[in-house]
Design an enzyme around this catalytic site. Structure first.
Site, mmCIF file in Angstrom:
data_model
loop_
_atom_site.group_PDB
_atom_site.id
_atom_site.type_symbol
_atom_site.label_atom_id
_atom_site.label_comp_id
_atom_site.label_asym_id
_atom_site.label_seq_id
_atom_site.Cartn_x
_atom_site.Cartn_y
_atom_site.Cartn_z
ATOM 1 N N TYR A 75 0.851 -1.236 0.006
ATOM 2 C CA TYR A 75 0.021 0.052 0.084
ATOM 3 C C TYR A 75 1.041 1.119 -0.192
ATOM 4 C CZ TYR A 75 -3.477 3.892 1.224
ATOM 5 O OH TYR A 75 -3.708 4.744 2.161
ATOM 6 N N GLU B 112 3.970 1.361 14.808
ATOM 7 C CA GLU B 112 5.180 1.598 14.007
ATOM 8 C C GLU B 112 3.949 1.491 12.989
ATOM 9 O OE1 GLU B 112 8.581 1.031 12.195
ATOM 10 O OE2 GLU B 112 8.245 1.654 13.997
ATOM 11 N N GLY C 250 -14.278 0.444 6.531
ATOM 12 C CA GLY C 250 -15.478 1.459 6.678
ATOM 13 C C GLY C 250 -15.986 0.385 7.806
ATOM 14 N N GLY D 211 -9.894 -0.169 12.173
ATOM 15 C CA GLY D 211 -8.527 1.001 12.436
ATOM 16 C C GLY D 211 -8.925 1.771 13.769
ATOM 17 N N ASN E 173 -0.875 9.991 2.344
ATOM 18 C CA ASN E 173 -1.739 9.402 2.563
ATOM 19 C C ASN E 173 -2.889 10.118 2.895
ATOM 20 O OD1 ASN E 173 -3.434 6.730 3.289
ATOM 21 N ND2 ASN E 173 -1.770 6.019 4.716
ATOM 22 N N TYR F 181 -6.642 10.614 11.601
ATOM 23 C CA TYR F 181 -5.509 11.603 12.456
ATOM 24 C C TYR F 181 -6.265 12.525 12.216
ATOM 25 C CZ TYR F 181 -3.042 7.053 11.400
ATOM 26 O OH TYR F 181 -2.576 5.721 10.983
#
Length: 159
Positions: free
Chosen positions: A27, A85, A95, A99, A126, A133
Protein backbone atom coordinates in the site's frame (compact mmCIF):
# COMPACT_ATOMS: atom_id res chain seq x y z
CA UNK A 1 -21.54 -11.58 19.89
CA UNK A 2 -19.58 -8.74 18.35
CA UNK A 3 -18.34 -9.09 14.78
CA UNK A 4 -15.03 -7.49 15.80
CA UNK A 5 -12.48 -8.99 18.16
CA UNK A 6 -9.23 -7.25 19.09
CA UNK A 7 -6.72 -9.53 20.78
CA UNK A 8 -3.06 -9.74 21.63
CA UNK A 9 -1.12 -11.59 18.96
CA UNK A 10 0.22 -15.06 19.71
CA UNK A 11 3.29 -16.79 18.27
CA UNK A 12 1.14 -18.70 15.78
CA UNK A 13 0.08 -15.32 14.33
CA UNK A 14 3.62 -14.61 13.08
CA UNK A 15 2.84 -15.61 9.44
CA UNK A 16 -0.30 -13.42 9.47
CA UNK A 17 1.64 -10.49 10.97
CA UNK A 18 4.22 -10.77 8.20
CA UNK A 19 1.41 -10.85 5.63
CA UNK A 20 -0.04 -7.66 7.14
CA UNK A 21 3.41 -6.04 7.02
CA UNK A 22 3.77 -6.96 3.34
CA UNK A 23 0.26 -5.69 2.57
CA UNK A 24 1.05 -2.40 4.30
CA UNK A 25 4.36 -2.10 2.43
CA UNK A 26 2.53 -2.73 -0.84
CA UNK A 27 0.00 0.00 0.00
CA UNK A 28 2.86 2.38 0.86
CA UNK A 29 4.71 1.48 -2.36
CA UNK A 30 7.63 0.12 -0.31
CA UNK A 31 7.36 -3.63 -0.93
CA UNK A 32 11.01 -3.90 -1.93
CA UNK A 33 12.03 -2.79 1.59
CA UNK A 34 10.45 -5.73 3.44
CA UNK A 35 13.15 -8.24 4.38
CA UNK A 36 11.56 -9.52 7.61
CA UNK A 37 10.75 -13.22 7.87
CA UNK A 38 8.31 -15.20 9.96
CA UNK A 39 11.30 -16.25 12.06
CA UNK A 40 12.22 -12.59 12.63
CA UNK A 41 8.69 -11.90 13.90
CA UNK A 42 8.79 -14.96 16.15
CA UNK A 43 12.19 -13.99 17.59
CA UNK A 44 11.30 -10.36 18.28
CA UNK A 45 7.60 -9.91 18.96
CA UNK A 46 7.38 -13.25 20.76
CA UNK A 47 10.75 -13.24 22.53
CA UNK A 48 10.97 -14.04 26.23
CA UNK A 49 11.35 -10.29 26.84
CA UNK A 50 9.79 -8.76 23.71
CA UNK A 51 10.66 -5.26 22.58
CA UNK A 52 7.61 -5.01 20.30
CA UNK A 53 3.98 -6.02 20.70
CA UNK A 54 1.08 -6.65 18.37
CA UNK A 55 -2.70 -6.52 18.41
CA UNK A 56 -4.72 -8.52 15.88
CA UNK A 57 -8.18 -7.47 14.68
CA UNK A 58 -10.54 -10.21 13.55
CA UNK A 59 -13.83 -9.55 11.81
CA UNK A 60 -16.23 -12.49 11.98
CA UNK A 61 -13.27 -14.80 12.62
CA UNK A 62 -11.15 -13.51 9.72
CA UNK A 63 -7.86 -11.66 10.20
CA UNK A 64 -8.71 -8.08 9.29
CA UNK A 65 -5.91 -5.87 10.58
CA UNK A 66 -3.17 -5.26 13.09
CA UNK A 67 -1.34 -2.71 15.18
CA UNK A 68 2.34 -3.27 16.00
CA UNK A 69 3.85 -1.06 18.70
CA UNK A 70 6.64 -0.63 21.22
CA UNK A 71 7.31 1.48 24.28
CA UNK A 72 9.27 4.70 23.98
CA UNK A 73 10.42 7.15 26.63
CA UNK A 74 10.13 10.90 27.03
CA UNK A 75 12.86 12.56 29.07
CA UNK A 76 10.79 15.76 29.15
CA UNK A 77 7.79 13.96 30.65
CA UNK A 78 9.79 11.45 32.65
CA UNK A 79 7.31 8.82 31.43
CA UNK A 80 6.99 6.13 28.82
CA UNK A 81 4.97 6.47 25.67
CA UNK A 82 3.86 4.11 22.95
CA UNK A 83 5.16 4.29 19.40
CA UNK A 84 2.76 2.82 16.87
CA UNK A 85 5.00 1.33 14.20
CA UNK A 86 2.30 -0.12 11.96
CA UNK A 87 -1.47 0.14 11.74
CA UNK A 88 -3.14 -1.63 8.86
CA UNK A 89 -6.62 -2.85 7.97
CA UNK A 90 -7.16 -4.96 4.87
CA UNK A 91 -9.11 -3.02 2.21
CA UNK A 92 -12.10 -5.37 2.30
CA UNK A 93 -12.56 -4.67 6.02
CA UNK A 94 -12.24 -0.88 5.91
CA UNK A 95 -15.21 1.26 6.90
CA UNK A 96 -16.04 -0.98 9.87
CA UNK A 97 -14.21 1.16 12.49
CA UNK A 98 -11.50 -1.48 12.87
CA UNK A 99 -8.65 1.05 12.66
CA UNK A 100 -10.44 3.28 15.17
CA UNK A 101 -10.95 0.34 17.53
CA UNK A 102 -7.31 -0.72 17.26
CA UNK A 103 -6.20 2.83 18.10
CA UNK A 104 -8.63 3.02 21.01
CA UNK A 105 -7.34 -0.28 22.41
CA UNK A 106 -3.77 0.93 22.02
CA UNK A 107 -4.70 4.19 23.78
CA UNK A 108 -6.14 2.17 26.66
CA UNK A 109 -2.93 0.13 26.87
CA UNK A 110 -1.00 3.41 27.04
CA UNK A 111 -3.20 4.87 29.78
CA UNK A 112 -3.23 1.61 31.77
CA UNK A 113 0.60 1.58 31.66
CA UNK A 114 0.97 5.24 32.75
CA UNK A 115 2.19 6.29 29.31
CA UNK A 116 1.75 9.97 28.61
CA UNK A 117 1.71 9.98 24.84
CA UNK A 118 1.34 7.91 21.71
CA UNK A 119 3.33 8.68 18.57
CA UNK A 120 3.35 7.41 15.00
CA UNK A 121 4.29 8.50 11.50
CA UNK A 122 2.21 8.80 8.37
CA UNK A 123 3.32 9.31 4.79
CA UNK A 124 2.57 12.84 3.60
CA UNK A 125 0.56 11.57 0.60
CA UNK A 126 -1.75 9.35 2.69
CA UNK A 127 -4.63 11.82 2.89
CA UNK A 128 -7.27 9.36 4.21
CA UNK A 129 -5.01 8.45 7.15
CA UNK A 130 -4.11 12.09 7.82
CA UNK A 131 -7.80 13.10 7.82
CA UNK A 132 -8.58 10.20 10.16
CA UNK A 133 -5.79 11.14 12.59
CA UNK A 134 -6.85 14.79 12.50
CA UNK A 135 -10.44 13.74 13.27
CA UNK A 136 -9.46 12.00 16.51
CA UNK A 137 -7.49 14.99 17.78
CA UNK A 138 -3.97 13.84 16.89
CA UNK A 139 -1.59 16.65 15.94
CA UNK A 140 1.20 16.49 13.37
CA UNK A 141 4.67 17.22 14.71
CA UNK A 142 5.64 19.55 11.87
CA UNK A 143 8.57 21.07 13.73
CA UNK A 144 10.35 17.69 13.94
CA UNK A 145 12.12 16.05 11.03
CA UNK A 146 12.42 12.29 10.99
CA UNK A 147 15.92 10.92 10.47
CA UNK A 148 17.00 7.33 9.93
CA UNK A 149 20.36 5.60 9.88
CA UNK A 150 20.06 2.19 8.22
CA UNK A 151 21.85 -0.46 6.20
CA UNK A 152 25.41 0.23 5.10
CA UNK A 153 25.37 3.76 6.53
CA UNK A 154 24.47 2.37 9.97
CA UNK A 155 27.16 -0.30 9.80
CA UNK A 156 29.79 2.16 8.61
CA UNK A 157 28.93 4.70 11.32
CA UNK A 158 29.12 1.98 13.99
CA UNK A 159 32.78 1.23 13.15
Amino acid sequence: MSQLVIREAAREDAPQILEFIKDLADYEKMSDEVVATVEDIEQTVFAEQPKAYCLIAEWEGQSAGFALYFYSYSTFLGKHGIYLEDLFVKPEFRGKRIGMTLLKRLSKIAVDNDCKRMDWSVLDWNKPAIEFYDSIGAKPQKEWLGYRLTGEALSKFAE
